[in-house]
Design a protein around this motif. Structure first.
Motif, PDB file in Angstrom:
ATOM      1  N   ALA A  36      80.638  -6.109  65.528  1.00 23.99           N
ATOM      2  CA  ALA A  36      81.105  -6.712  64.182  1.00 23.99           C
ATOM      3  C   ALA A  36      80.131  -7.708  63.818  1.00 23.99           C
ATOM      4  O   ALA A  36      79.750  -8.562  64.718  1.00 23.99           O
ATOM      5  N   LEU A  37      80.447  -8.122  62.501  1.00 27.98           N
ATOM      6  CA  LEU A  37      79.758  -9.352  61.967  1.00 27.98           C
ATOM      7  C   LEU A  37      80.671 -10.170  61.323  1.00 27.98           C
ATOM      8  O   LEU A  37      81.531  -9.643  60.603  1.00 27.98           O
ATOM      9  N   ILE A  38      80.791 -11.729  61.672  1.00 34.70           N
ATOM     10  CA  ILE A  38      81.744 -12.509  61.047  1.00 34.70           C
ATOM     11  C   ILE A  38      80.857 -13.469  60.583  1.00 34.70           C
ATOM     12  O   ILE A  38      79.919 -14.071  60.966  1.00 34.70           O
ATOM     13  N   VAL A  92      78.110 -12.456  65.567  1.00 31.66           N
ATOM     14  CA  VAL A  92      78.004 -11.098  66.146  1.00 31.66           C
ATOM     15  C   VAL A  92      78.463 -10.626  67.523  1.00 31.66           C
ATOM     16  O   VAL A  92      78.244 -11.284  68.556  1.00 31.66           O
ATOM     17  N   ILE A  93      79.589  -9.658  67.149  1.00 34.03           N
ATOM     18  CA  ILE A  93      80.190  -9.199  68.455  1.00 34.03           C
ATOM     19  C   ILE A  93      79.262  -7.838  68.771  1.00 34.03           C
ATOM     20  O   ILE A  93      79.097  -7.041  68.011  1.00 34.03           O
ATOM     21  N   HIS A  94      79.056  -7.986  70.140  1.00 30.98           N
ATOM     22  CA  HIS A  94      78.026  -6.829  70.616  1.00 30.98           C
ATOM     23  C   HIS A  94      79.040  -5.865  71.377  1.00 30.98           C
ATOM     24  O   HIS A  94      80.082  -5.946  71.802  1.00 30.98           O
ATOM     25  N   ALA A  95      78.515  -4.521  71.703  1.00 31.91           N
ATOM     26  CA  ALA A  95      79.120  -3.450  72.157  1.00 31.91           C
ATOM     27  C   ALA A  95      79.398  -3.821  73.888  1.00 31.91           C
ATOM     28  O   ALA A  95      80.336  -3.373  74.376  1.00 31.91           O
ATOM     29  N   ALA A  99      79.559 -12.036  72.322  1.00 33.24           N
ATOM     30  CA  ALA A  99      79.289 -12.562  71.091  1.00 33.24           C
ATOM     31  C   ALA A  99      78.222 -13.594  70.940  1.00 33.24           C
ATOM     32  O   ALA A  99      78.018 -14.472  71.574  1.00 33.24           O
ATOM     33  N   THR A 100      77.536 -13.474  69.898  1.00 32.60           N
ATOM     34  CA  THR A 100      76.338 -14.474  69.558  1.00 32.60           C
ATOM     35  C   THR A 100      76.665 -15.132  68.410  1.00 32.60           C
ATOM     36  O   THR A 100      76.951 -14.687  67.161  1.00 32.60           O
ATOM     37  N   TRP A 101      76.541 -16.404  68.462  1.00 33.77           N
ATOM     38  CA  TRP A 101      76.882 -17.315  67.426  1.00 33.77           C
ATOM     39  C   TRP A 101      75.729 -18.178  67.079  1.00 33.77           C
ATOM     40  O   TRP A 101      74.681 -18.447  67.669  1.00 33.77           O
TER      41      TRP A 101
END
Length: 204
Positions: A36-38, A92-95, A99-101
């Motif tokens: 997901a992308l936030i 970005v939430i990865h599989a 999460a990368t901020w």
């Protein structure tokens, strides 16, 4: 309104500064599969020019790639050169359950642990100085581990910086976003809150 797709559910709450019909703050959540992308975007200033800048940034983000926050920030920067610029916060939430901020400008965030009922745990997400569209600093993303039930909240600077002091993962994302806006929204600025709950599996 609460929405759900993939491994996240989310809600967005916001309002323009008094006297304006349009907010210069905008959000985007894109979710598919286990990723997901936030994003939270704050166009510089208020009114139509700020809203136009925010829309340009969101359109650039829609084009992806969704797994690389640095590429996303650089894409926003290039697209925003024809505008007054905007602050941009990206998660970005990865599989793999991380999460990368990456934030540039006046966007803040907080990751709250879903299994901690008191507002004592979690991580503050701090943005770097700069204005995408004008001056982009060397980009330094941060990676955070996620657990099922964790809540990620991104806010623009229309939300008081103390919003994280009493933030808990209790209630739906819609309730959390509305609570932050009501308690911490500044009347002197556009304000936006994005609340996202991670629904993925616990890491092995």
């Amino acid at each position: 309104m609460r929405e759900r797709a993939g491994v996240v559910e989310w809600s967005i709450a916001g309002r323009p500064i008094a006297g304006e019909q349009r907010s210069g703050d905008e959000a985007l959540v894109v979710a598919a599969g286990r990723e997901a992308l936030i994003a939270a975007v704050d166009g510089v200033g208020h009114g139509h020019p700020a809203a136009q800048a925010a829309s340009v940034a969101v359109d650039a983000l829609r084009a992806g790639p969704y797994d690389d926050v640095v590429a996303l920030a650089e894409r926003c920067h290039a697209a925003l050169r024809s505008t007054r610029g905007a602050a941009v916060g990206l998660a970005v939430i990865h599989a793999d359950g991380t999460a990368t901020w990456l934030g540039v400008g006046n966007i803040a965030g907080r990751l709250v642990r879903g299994d901690e009922p008191a507002p004592t745990g979690g991580f503050s997400l701090v943005s770097q100085s700069g204005v995408p569209g004008d001056a982009l600093p060397p980009l330094r993303p941060a990676t955070l581990p996620l657990r099922r039930g964790d809540v990620l909240v991104l806010v623009t600077d229309g939300i008081d910086g103390a919003f994280g002091d009493d933030l808990v993962a209790t209630g739906s994302c819609e309730e959390i976003a509305a609570r932050v806006l009501a308690r911490h929204g500044r009347p002197s600025d556009d304000a936006l809150v994005v609340a996202v709950r991670y629904l993925g599996e616990e890491p092995v």
